[in-house]
Enzyme design. Structure first.
Site, short mmCIF file in Angstrom:
data_model
loop_
_atom_site.label_atom_id
_atom_site.label_comp_id
_atom_site.label_asym_id
_atom_site.label_seq_id
_atom_site.Cartn_x
_atom_site.Cartn_y
_atom_site.Cartn_z
CB CYS C 86 -0.97 -0.06 1.18
SG CYS C 86 -2.40 1.02 1.00
CG HIS C 203 -3.41 -3.53 3.64
ND1 HIS C 203 -2.54 -2.82 4.43
CD2 HIS C 203 -4.05 -2.62 2.86
CE1 HIS C 203 -2.65 -1.53 4.15
NE2 HIS C 203 -3.55 -1.38 3.20
CD GLU C 205 -0.84 -5.39 6.40
OE1 GLU C 205 -0.50 -5.96 5.35
OE2 GLU C 205 -1.16 -4.19 6.45
#
Lengths: 79, 738, 232
Positions: C86, C203, C205
């Protein structure tokens, strides 16, 4: 050109100056950020054109007078 | 400036001026008047509301910090605590919706941070005029949402839940409330107290300018006719500085050097300094020349009341402060030591060595309370009169689903980063409330609710109803409600009718919380909200935010249908209560209606039973009934997985009423639960034993939703149609594709 | 494998990335301040998401002039894996480590939602244990995610097979409805010529723990585990 009122903060300008420009170009004393809108208008002279754009900005709330300054100019920008 | 002209500029009343002169036994200086003006503004002092607020229940076995501090704090076990606070920025947002709402977030984040906890979630609670018809309200709505998004996303705190209500009374006085939840360790809690003489006062963050001058007083007086010309009353948001403050202070907290902390919000330095000295039983002396200024010609009075954003006050030990200051420097957060804590109980302000103000901190912090007159209640309006049921209830239901007060809020929450922090277990739109995971292995659920239409008709039950609804929403995901914070937003308290509404609302909330056993750990009062053109006060708008705890991840329950072979149970008795309902608004019913009564005893029993179903593994999905009643609730749960249902309402526990009333009444304490067929009997047994009215009302499956009453068909809709209507509300009002 | 997760002033997702990397149980992540010389000592570095320097001027523009960039460039030249997520992707693009520019989403609004992406390159450290054409469920949350490249650059990117991820719709097909921000050719992630520097807008994560995925996806974990196979 629409920018934050002179008395108001300009965090974006401050950070660009402090974290980007200052260390490489100390000659730059401050940076203020604004939004530039280019209006192409039909008018009989520059005074009328300016007046037209002023009314557009005021009546259509193109800027918020509570938070912004609006400056109107004519002419070219140097590339 | 002549004395009377000077005083005319201030917002102090004649009584307050007299009180000050009598107490101090001398004429206060200009700076001292400014300090009192700021600290005694309604927003900071609660002078009109304190007396009534004292009646609210604020203690509980897990409450560590109640109202009166920057945030409420509850013990959540394992050495961890959760903090909660709510702020409003109604007046600034009406003038500059983008900046006003953004700085509102900044404010509430600071409160959570200043108590020593890490902000982990934001909740926005908004009220606007009718965006279907008003371009002005559309402008406010778009920009408020953008302001909240830009600021919240930048600081990296997820906005996980919210509520928005549209009603004409908010056309020129929109309401923008933001609440924040934080977590931290009990041992790291910091109170806003300056306890030890000799400690230093450090201001970290942004520099001081003229912005927001008259902010606290701005909020305490009605918006002037020429709102656009309010020069310095709008504040410019700086989420980057806030993020730096957040990171640096959270890191500095680990050093243990921070002894006291307070954010500079409403009332600026005046408010912060007088409050920490007063709470600590000490005094404070500051030198204004040491303050970092943005405008060189700002006067001492202005410095004391400035509300420049992103400033934090730290109380540090004179000697043991090096690590904290080093961390501030690492993040390039500007700071200045402006004074020290004394033991004389006075707030002493010097300008270049000369004393310009010296007031007892306690005197400042305890504003003289104002006696407001409470008007009498109008004749009982709660007569339950029924509107005739329309012929095409399917059409009515679709109409309700596409209402901007009911449909999907996806337009809003997709602009919010609701995932950052990787704590968001139940995301917006998936369940009745958001669920976040906590560092101690448990989970927290949060929901905020308000209902201005109901409160406008019946402030006592309407206000109590906000708490009831928020509790239900938290229970529906499997959480036990543990604390509530409230925000009471009303018109001019000098108007006896407004004050009466306020008093009734406080009583309603107090009685309900006492009855259900929920402590109020914090809250805010915002007066002077009125339409500047018509001078009509806004509909009374109390808002309640409830937090709940979920012990185990197995208990986390969604709201929507999961299988096409399940059974549906309706829990709770429906009464003829449509006062303030979305239905009566849609069909433009001008007659009276009874506002739903919030009965804590019944709700306590029902909530416990629902939690029993969830913990016993008997409930597949749980959705509470609120706006639009059970008709809308049942339709909503069909949407995400596109599973229809066949519903027969003949056994639904209810008072006598026609079909439309049954579908759309907004009685409290009702839930729609889906269960596996083999669990249905045990579920009903549990409910019966708990003496909670319940009924089997149907089965899931198929592409359509069919609802009948005693065999008579009421509604038949394709689930696709339902989904389309539900998604359309807000985008259509804004002229966008759904 | 020692992984440095770089925190710039304004980074938001650094702690999330550290947490997800730790959860792989075979990677040793460490948070490192952007000015730290230690950056050059890691086996891999991650530039996490957030709003470095407030996203002022342009997202990633000011961070791209941070002293860390020279160090990251040296790491990249050595073949060390560098992942930009990002805002991290935006920084790598502004710093010239990856081509193109990331512009405002075509819908002009910030978008936070879960999307499906298709794996288009399995030669990068982040995708080497995934399959070509594999569909992954990952969340996005950005305001400036629209990748723009002039035609010739886009053509050479395609020829060199440097597109790593593409947005697809629920049925796995490239389409306008599956492209959340107007990115050219629905591109969600790209890599450099050597394939060791990867930038992606989604993302991972946030998709490494089933409890926070709306449908239990752990595709983010698969991406990080891919990285872990390098050290074996």
């Amino acid at each position: 050109m629409i920018s934050n009122k002179k008395a108001a903060r300009d965090p974006e300008g401050d950070v660009i100056h402090r974290d980007l420009v200052k260390s490489h170009f100390p000659q730059a004393k401050s940076v203020r950020v604004g939004k530039l809108l280019r209006f192409n208008v039909e008018a009989s002279d520059s005074l009328e054109a300016r007046d037209l754009v002023r009314r557009m900005c005021d009546e259509l709330r193109i800027y918020n007078p509570a938070a912004h300054d609006c400056q109107i100019g004519m002419g070219r920008l140097i590339g | 400036m002549t004395e009377s002209a000077q005083l005319a500029v201030l917002g102090l009343t004649a009584e307050e001026v007299e009180y000050a002169r009598r107490f101090l036994r001398r004429e206060p200086t200009e700076v001292e008047w400014a300090i009192m003006d700021a600290e005694w503004s309604e927003h900071c002092s609660y002078k009109s509301s304190k007396r009534l607020l004292r009646s609210l229940p604020t203690t509980g076995k897990n409450v560590l910090v109640g109202p009166g501090y920057d945030a409420g704090v509850i013990d959540i076990g394992g050495g961890f605590v959760a903090s909660m606070h709510i702020e409003s920025h109604n007046h600034p947002s009406a003038v500059d919706p983008y900046g006003g709402s953004a700085t509102g977030i900044g404010g509430v984040l600071r409160d959570i941070l200043s108590i020593g906890t890490r902000p982990i979630a934001l909740v926005d609670v908004l009220r606007f005029g009718n965006i279907t018809e008003s371009a002005h309200s559309q402008w406010l709505f778009r920009n408020v949402v953008r302001g909240i998004a830009d600021y919240g996303n930048c600081v990296g705190v997820p906005t996980v839940a919210g509520e928005v209500e549209f009603d004409e009374s908010f056309e020129r006085n929109c309401l923008v409330d933001v609440a924040c939840l934080g977590v931290g360790r009990k041992k790291d809690l910091i109170l806003a107290e300056a306890k030890e003489s000799g400690d230093i006062i450090v201001i970290a963050g942004g520099s001081t300018g003229r912005d927001g001058i008259r902010g606290a007083t701005f909020a305490s007086r009605n918006l002037a006719k020429n709102a656009d010309s309010e020069r310095s009353s709008v504040q410019v948001p700086d989420p980057f500085m806030k993020k730096l403050l957040l990171d640096s202070i959270l890191e500095a907290l680990e050093t243990g050097e921070i002894k006291g902390m307070k954010d500079l919000g409403g009332g600026g330095l005046s408010s912060a300094l007088s409050e920490i000295a007063s709470k600590g039983g000490t005094g404070i002396e500051i030198e204004l020349r040491l303050l970092s200024l943005r405008e060189p010609d700002i006067t001492p009075a202005e410095m004391m009341i400035s509300e420049s954003q992103e400033r934090m006050l730290l109380v540090l030990d004179e000697v043991k402060c090096k690590r904290t200051l080093k961390i501030l420097r690492k993040y390039e957060v500007p700071y200045a030591t402006i004074g020290k804590v004394t033991d004389d109980g006075l707030l002493t302000v010097k300008n270049g060595g000369e004393v310009v103000a010296s007031l007892p901190a306690g005197f400042l912090a305890e504003a003289p309370l104002v006696d407001r007159r409470e008007g009498t209640l109008p004749a009982k309006c709660g007569v339950a009169v029924e509107a005739h049921a329309p012929r095409d209830l399917s059409r009515t239901l679709l109409d309700m689903l596409s209402s901007i007060n009911i449909g999907s809020r996806r337009w809003i929450y997709e602009q919010y980063d609701h995932e950052v922090g990787i704590r968001t277990v139940l995301k917006p739109g998936r369940a009745d409330s958001a669920v976040l995971r906590l560092p101690n292995g448990k989970f927290m659920s949060v929901k905020a609710d308000g209902n201005s239409r109901a409160t406008g008709l019946d402030p006592y039950n309407g206000a109590a109803g906000c708490v009831a609804e928020a509790c239900r929403n938290v229970v529906a995901v499997g959480a036990e409600p543990i604390a509530v914070i409230d925000h009471l937003q009303f018109g001019d308290p000098g108007d006896p009718a407004v004050y009466r509404d306020f008093a009734e609302a406080v009583r309603g909330i107090g009685d309900y919380c006492r009855g259900i056993g929920l402590p109020i750990v914090g809250g805010k009062v915002s007066f002077y909200n009125q339409d500047e053109l018509t001078i009509k006060p806004i509909k009374p708008s109390p808002v309640a935010l409830v937090a709940g705890l979920i012990e185990s991840r197995e208990h986390i329950t969604g709201q929507n249908l999961k299988s096409d072979e399940d059974e549906i149970l309706l829990i709770g008795k429906t009464r003829l209560e449509l006062g303030g309902s979305e239905y009566y608004d849609r069909i433009r019913w001008g007659g009276p209606g009874k506002v739903p009564v919030a009965d804590p005893e019944t709700d306590r029993r029902t909530n416990l039973a629902i939690l029993g179903l969830i913990k016993g593994g008997l409930a597949r999905s749980v959705h509470d009934c609120s706006k639009g009643g059970l008709g809308v609730a049942i339709a909503e749960i069909c949407i995400p997985a596109r599973i229809g249902a066949r519903i027969e309402l003949k056994n639904a526990p209810r008072e006598a009423m026609n079909a439309a009333s049954l579908l759309f009444a907004e009685t409290h304490g009702r839930f729609v639960v889906s269960v596996r067929p083999e669990a249905a009997k045990d579920a009903r047994k549990l409910l019966d034993r708990a003496k909670v009215p319940n009924a089997w009302v149907g089965t899931t499956g198929g592409p359509t939703l069919v609802m009948s009453l005693g065999g008579k068909r009421l509604v038949r809709l394709d689930v696709e149609e339902i989904a389309k209507a539900w998604e359309s509300g807000i985008p259509h009002a804004l002229g966008e594709a759904a | 494998m020692n992984i440095g997760v770089i925190r710039f002033p304004g980074s938001n997702c650094d702690l999330d990335v550290v947490s997800a990397l730790s959860a792989t149980k075979c990677l040793a992540p460490k948070l490192v301040w952007h000015e730290s010389p230690d950056i050059e000592n890691f086996d891999a570095v991650v530039l996490p998401g957030g709003f470095s320097f407030g996203d002022y001027l342009r997202a990633g523009a000011i961070a791209a002039r941070s002293p860390s960039i020279a160090r990251i460039k040296r790491l990249a030249e050595r073949g060390t894996p560098v992942l930009g997520i990002c805002n991290g992707f935006q920084i790598l693009v502004e710093a010239g480590l990856l081509p193109g520019s990331l512009l405002r989403n075509s819908g002009l609004k910030f978008v936070c939602r879960w999307v499906t992406v298709k794996v288009e390159n399995t030669h990068t450290p982040l995708t080497r244990s995934l399959k070509m054409g594999q569909l992954l469920r990952l969340p996005i949350a950005h305001n400036e995610g629209r990748l723009f490249l002039p035609d010739e650059e886009l053509a050479s990117l395609r020829k060199q097979r440097r597109v790593v991820l593409r947005y697809v719709d629920d049925s796995g097909k490239l389409s306008a409805s599956g492209n959340p921000n107007g990115s050219r050719e629905s591109i969600a992630g790209i890599c450099n010529e050597d394939g060791n520097v990867v930038g992606m807008m989604p993302h991972p994560e946030r998709a490494a723990d089933p409890i926070i995925s709306p449908d239990g996806s752990t595709d983010g974990m698969a991406i990080f585990r891919s990285l872990a196979t390098l050290s074996l």
